[in-house]
Design a protein around this motif. Sequence first.
Motif, PDB file in Angstrom:
ATOM      1  N   ILE A 280     -19.649   7.609  -9.541  1.00 48.61           N
ATOM      2  CA  ILE A 280     -18.276   7.269  -9.902  1.00 48.61           C
ATOM      3  C   ILE A 280     -17.667   8.386 -10.742  1.00 48.61           C
ATOM      4  CG2 ILE A 280     -16.820   5.669 -11.207  1.00 48.61           C
ATOM      5  CD1 ILE A 280     -18.733   3.431 -10.437  1.00 48.61           C
ATOM      6  N   ILE A 281     -16.580   8.961 -10.233  1.00 49.96           N
ATOM      7  CA  ILE A 281     -15.876  10.022 -10.941  1.00 49.96           C
ATOM      8  C   ILE A 281     -14.818   9.437 -11.874  1.00 49.96           C
ATOM      9  CG2 ILE A 281     -14.418  12.077 -10.653  1.00 49.96           C
ATOM     10  CD1 ILE A 281     -17.320  12.426  -9.778  1.00 49.96           C
ATOM     11  N   LYS A 282     -14.194   8.337 -11.446  1.00 48.15           N
ATOM     12  CA  LYS A 282     -13.180   7.675 -12.259  1.00 48.15           C
ATOM     13  C   LYS A 282     -12.931   6.293 -11.674  1.00 48.15           C
ATOM     14  CE  LYS A 282      -9.784   7.951 -15.448  1.00 48.15           C
ATOM     15  NZ  LYS A 282      -9.996   8.251 -16.884  1.00 48.15           N
ATOM     16  N   GLY A 283     -12.644   5.336 -12.545  1.00 44.80           N
ATOM     17  CA  GLY A 283     -12.290   4.000 -12.085  1.00 44.80           C
ATOM     18  C   GLY A 283     -13.195   2.927 -12.650  1.00 44.80           C
ATOM     19  N   THR A 284     -12.624   1.741 -12.833  1.00 38.02           N
ATOM     20  CA  THR A 284     -13.365   0.611 -13.373  1.00 38.02           C
ATOM     21  C   THR A 284     -13.078  -0.630 -12.538  1.00 38.02           C
ATOM     22  OG1 THR A 284     -11.536   0.319 -14.937  1.00 38.02           O
ATOM     23  CG2 THR A 284     -13.512   1.422 -15.757  1.00 38.02           C
ATOM     24  N   ALA A 295      -0.461 -10.617 -18.275  1.00 37.17           N
ATOM     25  CA  ALA A 295      -0.394  -9.375 -17.493  1.00 37.17           C
ATOM     26  C   ALA A 295      -1.782  -9.015 -16.990  1.00 37.17           C
ATOM     27  CB  ALA A 295       0.175  -8.248 -18.346  1.00 37.17           C
ATOM     28  N   GLY A 296      -1.880  -8.631 -15.726  1.00 39.48           N
ATOM     29  CA  GLY A 296      -3.167  -8.379 -15.103  1.00 39.48           C
ATOM     30  C   GLY A 296      -3.851  -7.118 -15.597  1.00 39.48           C
ATOM     31  N   ALA A 297      -5.180  -7.177 -15.666  1.00 41.97           N
ATOM     32  CA  ALA A 297      -5.975  -6.006 -16.023  1.00 41.97           C
ATOM     33  C   ALA A 297      -5.882  -4.972 -14.895  1.00 41.97           C
ATOM     34  CB  ALA A 297      -7.416  -6.407 -16.255  1.00 41.97           C
ATOM     35  N   LYS A 298      -6.040  -3.689 -15.249  1.00 40.85           N
ATOM     36  CA  LYS A 298      -5.980  -2.606 -14.271  1.00 40.85           C
ATOM     37  C   LYS A 298      -7.187  -1.696 -14.428  1.00 40.85           C
ATOM     38  CE  LYS A 298      -0.889  -2.521 -14.351  1.00 40.85           C
ATOM     39  NZ  LYS A 298       0.346  -1.683 -14.447  1.00 40.85           N
ATOM     40  N   SER A 299      -7.596  -1.085 -13.342  1.00 40.51           N
ATOM     41  CA  SER A 299      -8.625  -0.055 -13.399  1.00 40.51           C
ATOM     42  C   SER A 299      -8.110   1.122 -14.222  1.00 40.51           C
ATOM     43  CB  SER A 299      -8.973   0.416 -11.981  1.00 40.51           C
ATOM     44  OG  SER A 299      -9.760   1.589 -12.011  1.00 40.51           O
ATOM     45  N   ASP A 300      -9.020   1.895 -14.825  1.00 35.40           N
ATOM     46  CA  ASP A 300      -8.557   3.079 -15.544  1.00 35.40           C
ATOM     47  C   ASP A 300      -8.183   4.209 -14.580  1.00 35.40           C
ATOM     48  OD1 ASP A 300     -10.985   4.173 -14.781  1.00 35.40           O
ATOM     49  OD2 ASP A 300     -11.788   4.370 -16.805  1.00 35.40           O
ATOM     50  N   LEU A 301      -8.269   3.915 -13.276  1.00 32.73           N
ATOM     51  CA  LEU A 301      -7.693   4.781 -12.248  1.00 32.73           C
ATOM     52  C   LEU A 301      -6.847   3.896 -11.344  1.00 32.73           C
ATOM     53  CD1 LEU A 301      -7.352   7.434 -10.744  1.00 32.73           C
ATOM     54  CD2 LEU A 301      -9.493   6.976  -9.534  1.00 32.73           C
ATOM     55  N   HIS A 302      -5.541   4.028 -11.442  1.00 39.22           N
ATOM     56  CA  HIS A 302      -4.663   3.170 -10.648  1.00 39.22           C
ATOM     57  C   HIS A 302      -3.330   3.863 -10.431  1.00 39.22           C
ATOM     58  CE1 HIS A 302      -3.298   2.191 -14.770  1.00 39.22           C
ATOM     59  NE2 HIS A 302      -2.107   2.042 -14.190  1.00 39.22           N
ATOM     60  N   ILE A 303      -2.579   3.352  -9.452  1.00 36.30           N
ATOM     61  CA  ILE A 303      -1.209   3.786  -9.193  1.00 36.30           C
ATOM     62  C   ILE A 303      -0.376   2.520  -8.986  1.00 36.30           C
ATOM     63  CG2 ILE A 303       0.351   5.033  -7.647  1.00 36.30           C
ATOM     64  CD1 ILE A 303      -1.882   6.939  -6.984  1.00 36.30           C
ATOM     65  N   ASP A 304       0.712   2.418  -9.720  1.00 38.19           N
ATOM     66  CA  ASP A 304       1.618   1.291  -9.582  1.00 38.19           C
ATOM     67  C   ASP A 304       2.652   1.585  -8.498  1.00 38.19           C
ATOM     68  OD1 ASP A 304       0.542  -0.317 -11.678  1.00 38.19           O
ATOM     69  OD2 ASP A 304       1.542   0.965 -13.145  1.00 38.19           O
ATOM     70  N   ILE A 305       2.952   0.599  -7.678  1.00 40.96           N
ATOM     71  CA  ILE A 305       3.978   0.750  -6.653  1.00 40.96           C
ATOM     72  C   ILE A 305       4.921  -0.455  -6.723  1.00 40.96           C
ATOM     73  CG2 ILE A 305       2.358   2.052  -5.208  1.00 40.96           C
ATOM     74  CD1 ILE A 305       3.587  -1.064  -3.703  1.00 40.96           C
ATOM     75  N   LEU A 306       6.033  -0.363  -6.013  1.00 38.39           N
ATOM     76  CA  LEU A 306       7.018  -1.429  -6.011  1.00 38.39           C
ATOM     77  C   LEU A 306       7.781  -1.391  -4.695  1.00 38.39           C
ATOM     78  CD1 LEU A 306       8.896  -3.568  -7.389  1.00 38.39           C
ATOM     79  CD2 LEU A 306      10.222  -1.629  -8.265  1.00 38.39           C
ATOM     80  N   PHE A 307       7.842  -2.522  -4.008  1.00 43.23           N
ATOM     81  CA  PHE A 307       8.665  -2.577  -2.795  1.00 43.23           C
ATOM     82  C   PHE A 307       9.243  -3.967  -2.612  1.00 43.23           C
ATOM     83  CE2 PHE A 307       4.879  -4.441  -1.069  1.00 43.23           C
ATOM     84  CZ  PHE A 307       5.263  -5.137   0.060  1.00 43.23           C
TER      85      PHE A 307
END
Length: 307
Positions: A280-284, A295-307
């Motif tokens: 694992i290089i990055k991410g939880t 509010a939901g927990a997020k991985s320490d590697l993430h990208i937020d999107i919206l549509f």
Amino acid sequence: MKILLFMAALCVVVMSCTKGKTDYEAEIDTVVTEHVEFKEAATVTTNGYHIRIEALNGTFYKGYNEIRLKITNSQTGEISNTSGVTFLPIMTNAMGEHQSCPHRYQLMERSDEKYFSGYAVFTEKSSLDDSWNLYLSLTVNGQTFQVEKSINVQEQANKNLNMTVFTGKDNEQYIIALISPQKPKVSENELLAGIYRYQKPIDNPSGVFPDPTQFSYTEVNGYMLQLDPRMPEPSMGNHSSPNNKDLTQQNDGLYHGVVNYTMTGNWTLNFIMQNQDGQIIKGTVVPDDFTPGIAGAKSDLHIDILF
């Protein structure tokens, strides 16, 4: 009793989802356009040649940009006999410091289409403090010359094309950039991303600016992006969706997967990035807990999107 409590909580969440979706739709006052046409984004005329640099919508955006470059005789308009085209974007900040971004240095000739192709993943938009220049080198009819062109990089309004820059556990700098879909559907969508790594210079600068060896990035090969999409708004309970597929590299060098959006709104693409050896290089891992009102927990590697 537990079943009754669960059903009550579920009703609250369903009602909150409806309200949340209504609020979300009220906030959006523009429709995201899916750009499919390449237009002129910058042009240079030098040494008797016209250099036309094209991008989708004729605009350079923060994030991933496919680049097309065409060279013609400035008097006749005929396609010139061109080879060895190099492409180097450089950003200069208010302190006079220079950095680049992921890019294809040696552009690829598309003889059938009569242009040279490449890409740039601009990591910052243009501002009073940060300015971008393109440094080109090309050989036309046996004559080699260099060109410098100032460009404007705009903020990417389409959040489905967001990106992230981070340092991995291997102490290397990485960039992940979303490429498609530009306009997702409430359905299973093919998810396309590029993964890039900064190549730390081995040698000192040559003394001639810009030295491309000081601004080199490579496409990351053989990695995997484990995908866990969630709706992190408190009204959504950080729920996920079925039938998602992790992103793996295909023959085009990019990473392909599937993300299933079950409704419109705010989504977080949670990632765990593994190298060729499964490290694992990055991410939880994101907990599976259903968390209505939180509010939901997020991985320490993430990208937020919206549509």
